[in-house]
Design a protein around this motif. Structure first.
Motif: not given
Length: 174
Positions: A9-19, A25-41
């Motif tokens: 995940v560290f090398n493969q997931v790319v967010v632009s503009p960077p955070l 980023i975590e797996r839950r059964k058959k889905s993937i959850r992407f959650r922003f840090d609470d302090e992210e603006v």
């Protein structure tokens, strides 16, 4: 509808503009959850692209599911693109895994002080494409970023740049 797993995940997931903060980023059964840090603006009126690369694979055969998620913090999604290639000025050979970065701030020092507004990684042939770019004028920089901080730190990092600013314009109307 299949069970999936996450890989590199560290090398493969790319967010632009960077955070500024690392997302969860975590797996839950058959889905993937992407959650922003609470302090992210998030930037105002910006189109964000989350590219999962080859991080999501099916559990049994490890086939990658190339997933890209695009959203905007403004009223529309930017749709222009910038593409090209990065080659080593000394050898003329393509540069693999370099960052090609676009900055709104056009000051020369921006590569040391700010993270880029847009970026893409080059493939093994040195090619890149940045999608969902807005109209504007940008400083364009190629960087082999050894410590993955999206900034030029000197010493062990290679850098290249255009001698003029890059103007991204919509196609002419017909």
């Amino acid at each position: 509808d299949e069970w999936v797993q996450l890989k590199d995940v560290f090398n493969q997931v790319v967010v632009s503009p960077p955070l500024a903060k690392r997302p969860v980023i975590e797996r839950r059964k058959k889905s993937i959850r992407f959650r922003f840090d609470d302090e992210e603006v998030l930037r105002d009126s910006a189109t964000y692209v989350i590219n999962f690369g080859n991080a999501i694979v099916d559990l049994n055969e490890s086939n990658p599911a190339e997933i890209v998620f695009v959203f905007s913090t403004g009223p529309y999604i930017d749709s222009l693109s910038v593409s090209g290639s990065v080659v080593d000025a000394y050898t003329g050979k393509p540069v693999e895994k370099a960052l090609f970065m676009l900055y709104e701030n056009t000051a020369d020092s921006v590569v040391r002080t700010e993270r880029p507004f847009y970026f893409a990684r080059t493939d093994r042939d040195g090619n890149f494409t940045i999608s969902n770019v807005k109209t504007g004028t940008f400083k364009a920089v190629a960087l082999v970023d050894e410590n993955l901080n999206y900034k030029y730190d000197g010493q062990n990092e290679k850098i290249g740049f255009l001698d003029t600013l890059l103007k991204v314009l919509p196609p002419p109307k017909r």
